[in-house]
Design a protein around this motif. Sequence first.
Motif, mmCIF file in Angstrom:
data_model
loop_
_atom_site.group_PDB
_atom_site.id
_atom_site.type_symbol
_atom_site.label_atom_id
_atom_site.label_comp_id
_atom_site.label_asym_id
_atom_site.label_seq_id
_atom_site.Cartn_x
_atom_site.Cartn_y
_atom_site.Cartn_z
ATOM 1 N N PHE A 185 62.199 9.792 5.951
ATOM 2 C CA PHE A 185 62.764 10.042 4.648
ATOM 3 C C PHE A 185 63.680 9.537 4.112
ATOM 4 C CE2 PHE A 185 60.353 13.222 7.121
ATOM 5 C CZ PHE A 185 59.539 13.360 5.745
ATOM 6 N N PRO B 86 69.576 10.379 3.709
ATOM 7 C CA PRO B 86 69.802 10.707 4.457
ATOM 8 C C PRO B 86 70.439 11.933 4.989
ATOM 9 C CG PRO B 86 70.828 8.680 3.155
ATOM 10 C CD PRO B 86 69.997 9.817 2.502
ATOM 11 N N ASP B 87 71.431 12.577 4.205
ATOM 12 C CA ASP B 87 71.299 13.817 4.068
ATOM 13 C C ASP B 87 71.108 15.010 4.817
ATOM 14 O OD1 ASP B 87 74.301 14.068 4.150
ATOM 15 O OD2 ASP B 87 74.762 13.435 2.135
ATOM 16 N N ASN B 88 69.172 15.251 3.696
ATOM 17 C CA ASN B 88 68.175 16.302 3.828
ATOM 18 C C ASN B 88 67.572 15.716 4.976
ATOM 19 O OD1 ASN B 88 69.449 16.109 2.080
ATOM 20 N ND2 ASN B 88 68.303 16.327 0.305
ATOM 21 N N GLN B 89 67.602 15.290 5.798
ATOM 22 C CA GLN B 89 66.561 14.927 6.733
ATOM 23 C C GLN B 89 67.282 14.933 8.177
ATOM 24 O OE1 GLN B 89 64.912 11.430 7.309
ATOM 25 N NE2 GLN B 89 65.813 10.550 5.693
ATOM 26 N N ILE B 90 68.702 15.675 8.383
ATOM 27 C CA ILE B 90 69.595 15.980 9.914
ATOM 28 C C ILE B 90 69.833 17.219 9.652
ATOM 29 C CG2 ILE B 90 71.686 15.455 10.545
ATOM 30 C CD1 ILE B 90 71.793 12.770 9.315
ATOM 31 N N ILE B 91 69.103 17.938 10.623
ATOM 32 C CA ILE B 91 69.248 19.086 10.555
ATOM 33 C C ILE B 91 70.549 19.919 10.980
ATOM 34 C CG2 ILE B 91 68.218 21.265 12.047
ATOM 35 C CD1 ILE B 91 65.410 18.219 10.871
ATOM 36 N N SER B 92 71.215 19.038 12.491
ATOM 37 C CA SER B 92 71.801 19.644 13.223
ATOM 38 C C SER B 92 72.700 18.866 12.859
ATOM 39 C CB SER B 92 72.105 19.204 14.462
ATOM 40 O OG SER B 92 72.631 19.792 15.370
ATOM 41 N N ASP C 279 70.930 16.699 17.351
ATOM 42 C CA ASP C 279 69.688 15.961 16.081
ATOM 43 C C ASP C 279 69.037 14.917 16.435
ATOM 44 O OD1 ASP C 279 69.191 16.076 12.768
ATOM 45 O OD2 ASP C 279 68.837 14.602 13.184
ATOM 46 N N LYS D 12 73.442 6.739 9.331
ATOM 47 C CA LYS D 12 72.694 8.670 8.983
ATOM 48 C C LYS D 12 70.909 7.899 9.246
ATOM 49 C CE LYS D 12 75.289 10.681 5.776
ATOM 50 N NZ LYS D 12 75.563 11.396 4.866
ATOM 51 N N GLY E 82 65.660 10.010 15.431
ATOM 52 C CA GLY E 82 65.085 11.427 15.617
ATOM 53 C C GLY E 82 63.644 11.076 15.593
ATOM 54 N N ARG F 108 75.620 23.324 8.323
ATOM 55 C CA ARG F 108 75.679 21.554 8.315
ATOM 56 C C ARG F 108 75.724 21.427 6.574
ATOM 57 N NH1 ARG F 108 75.372 17.025 7.257
ATOM 58 N NH2 ARG F 108 73.031 16.514 7.119
ATOM 59 N N PHE F 109 75.057 22.367 6.199
ATOM 60 C CA PHE F 109 74.788 22.251 4.641
ATOM 61 C C PHE F 109 75.739 22.826 3.577
ATOM 62 C CE2 PHE F 109 71.096 20.978 6.158
ATOM 63 C CZ PHE F 109 70.496 19.718 4.766
ATOM 64 N N ILE G 144 78.406 19.519 2.633
ATOM 65 C CA ILE G 144 77.416 18.582 1.567
ATOM 66 C C ILE G 144 77.566 20.094 0.180
ATOM 67 C CG2 ILE G 144 75.393 17.842 1.112
ATOM 68 C CD1 ILE G 144 74.925 17.655 4.344
ATOM 69 N N LEU H 228 63.889 18.902 2.877
ATOM 70 C CA LEU H 228 65.206 19.570 4.532
ATOM 71 C C LEU H 228 63.486 19.986 5.322
ATOM 72 C CD1 LEU H 228 67.036 19.468 6.710
ATOM 73 C CD2 LEU H 228 67.422 22.368 6.061
ATOM 74 N N ALA I 267 61.778 18.020 6.454
ATOM 75 C CA ALA I 267 61.664 16.615 7.210
ATOM 76 C C ALA I 267 61.598 17.469 8.692
ATOM 77 C CB ALA I 267 62.879 16.239 6.755
ATOM 78 N N ARG J 69 59.307 16.731 11.879
ATOM 79 C CA ARG J 69 59.411 16.425 13.683
ATOM 80 C C ARG J 69 59.222 17.714 14.353
ATOM 81 N NH1 ARG J 69 65.702 15.181 12.611
ATOM 82 N NH2 ARG J 69 65.984 14.933 14.486
#
Lengths: 299, 286, 264
Positions: free
Chosen positions: A112, A115-121, A127, A171, A178, C165-166, C169, C218, C221, C225
């Motif tokens: 997507f 970059p920040d909003n698709q990394i979960i871990s 991740d 990222k 991933g 994690r957030f 941010i 999120l 995403a 996955r």
Amino acid sequence: MTGNRKWNNGETNNQNKKAKIVCTENLAHEYSRRDENGNIIEIVRAIDGVDIEVEQGDFIAILGANGSGKSTFAKHLNGLLYPTEGAVYIDGIDTTQKEKLLTVRRTAGMVFQNPDNQIISNVVEEDVGFGPENLGVPTMEIRKRVLDCLKSVRMQSYRKRSPNHLSGGQKQRVAIAGIMAMRPKCIILDEATAMLDPVGRLEIMDTIRSLNQEEKLTIILITHYMEEVTKADYVYVMQEGKVALKGTPREVFACTEKLTECRLTIPKITQLAQELNRAGLPVPGDVLSEEELLACLKI
Amino acid sequence: MSLILQNVSFTYDRGGSNEKQALTNIDLEIGSQEFTAIVGHTGSGKSTLMQLLNGLEKATEGKIYFHGRDIYEKGFSMKELRSKVGLVFQYPEHQLFESTVLKDVAFGPRNMGWENLQIELNAFQALKEVGIGEELFDSSPLALSGGQKRRVALAGVLAMQPEILVLDEPMAGLDPAGRQDIFQMLSRLHQERNISILFASHSMDDVAEYAKRMIVMHEGKIVLDGPPRKIFRYEKELKQIGLDIPSVTKVMHRLRDRGIEIDDSCLTVQESAAEIVQWYRKGAIE
Amino acid sequence: MIRDITIGQYYSTDSLIHHLDPRVKIAGTFLYIISLFTFHSLSGYLFAIAFFCGVAALSQVPFSYLARGLRPVIFMLVFTAALNLFWTPGESFFSWGIIELTWEGVEKTVFISLRLILLVLGSSLMTFTTTPNQLTDGLERLLSPLKAIRLPIHEIAMMMSIALRFIPILIEETDKIMKAQAARGADFETGNLIQRIKNMLPIFIPLFVSAIRRAGELALAMDARCYHGGKGRTKMYPLQYRLTDLLAYAVCFFYVGILIIFVP
């Protein structure tokens, strides 16, 4: 259009179509906008009769200005949205088959924009392992895949780091890893370079090109940066939910007026070539790179 | 000269565990009616420098003068500085919050404590200038399209009547036509309202096309400052600090490298085309 | 810069305690806290202190760090101490006006304060030696039997790790929005309480909008996955007890056993 073998849009039988990695048939998506009282005020046809066929190993670009429907289209390829008309086949599977949803998503992975909003871990390697974990891949196999995938995006030295300390390009490379860890056949990048600086954009372009060439992955790149599509095998240009133009980058860039109408512009190098062409110099109007232009000028 | 930075340095978290020098000995003058680009790769200090200009961050060393007055002097009105030096952040649409477009744009002027009539007039005018039609004034800013949101956010700063408009990557994430819209608007403001424009950008093509002056930053220092035409001659030096030159200028440089007598300072497609055509025809005659 | 903040208070080093399975540390801390309420004698306190000191020494977390964990509870500590000191009836040895000190009061104050301090130190030793990720993992596994009564343990653990994690941010984003509004002349420092809360709206609304946007993206995403809840999920690093973990359990039970059996 040239009579290219692969892009023959004539009669192909249904069986043949399903053999493609990605295939959409008269795909349309409508949604209704409601006012505060829940009354429908407008029906928006975000995608309107799109036919696209992609063969395994191709590098396809989908160009379009903001609001042209390209992102809505992308979400159909991953089972995140379903067609309201027509159909989408991923590796022969109709995406509306609920029980095959995970197979669809694993086959055509999606990267997507943000970059920040698709990394979960909050650890890079964990991740990358998120997808395989969801798919129930055995522990040792996950670790092996994670290491392989981080290597193929050249991020292995960051595997224990927190994603918060990485640059945008790094990222996005983690996000690509991933997806790779799910062993997809196709990767869709939905404006994955839009929020990056030029360095980050180059990193991503290099990464996907090598995945395409070395690992034979099918790439579908969705973007509005014209420079990024010059290396693609085939380009679709979207406008108001329809395919307004299609062809090789050369063929598409030659249609300057149509592109302007689609709120897009051709690369400066091609613009220069076209100016020279108009002035009668032996330079064709579809030049894509600096080297090519210099070669045409015979120096 | 309206804004002068004298030997300015800036350190984040001074004395703390994350201490980091972001700017070192910056000397800079921003005049009236300038159209200036700041370039430099991510982390070069562009954004920090921009935040010093309207007093959001305070220089750890050095002085800043606005119209000859030291901005760190007691009694200097920061509020006024923020209205006169308007700062537009990257992705400014993320700061919209009011219930209507007009109210959101009026937020700045209202904070300035101006009279109601004046506030409304400024907001109205600013929206007109960014090309937002009256039919949208009462809609929620969150319901607009991406490009419209960006223009409303810009109007929110314009409504404070700035003399200098500082923009951090105003084109980020926009499509080619959207970028062009923003630049045409900035050019118009520059010409018609005599606003000095200072923008950060990663696109050398945009810089070449619009800026009259460019400032190159690297590791918290200003390394080059002058007209783009002169600066883009330093292709090798720029490359060393991770920066490119406009693609057409690069073609001209390559032609020159191959021993062709040609003016290689061209910045635009038209200029370069004319130059190449001239050279080619001369060769044909000989 | 703000992204450098750490959530929790993990002290990074390579010690025996750091390498223990988080489940051991959570269960051990729980046992230790309970053990603090099983005795009423000086020898009991000495034994509990000795045990804590032993574990703390093994953990290699400097004492100054551990002491820092007491800071947030200082007020409570002083308050309970004062309450016990002045309001315990018994044999008086000092009186001044209405203030009366008794031997019983002094004893009770010392013991209760010690108990409170050990309780806080014990639990902060766990957070100093276990990353938030490990804690979440450990809790998920320890509480997994509760899934049988339909408590969404996996979902709660997932939410915790996403929050971890957030948070940095969103903190950074808050800073950015504050600056952007300050550039439009917003003032967050003056005015009375109501005024100030009102002044925060230009920060909270964009922050809220952005948090919702991020959550939506999120979720997409995660869908893309193949996330579909905890069912059929495997782990890249499953928690697995090793010999040292079992030994640690044995030490904990041994400690509690001695306290209960031998110490009054």
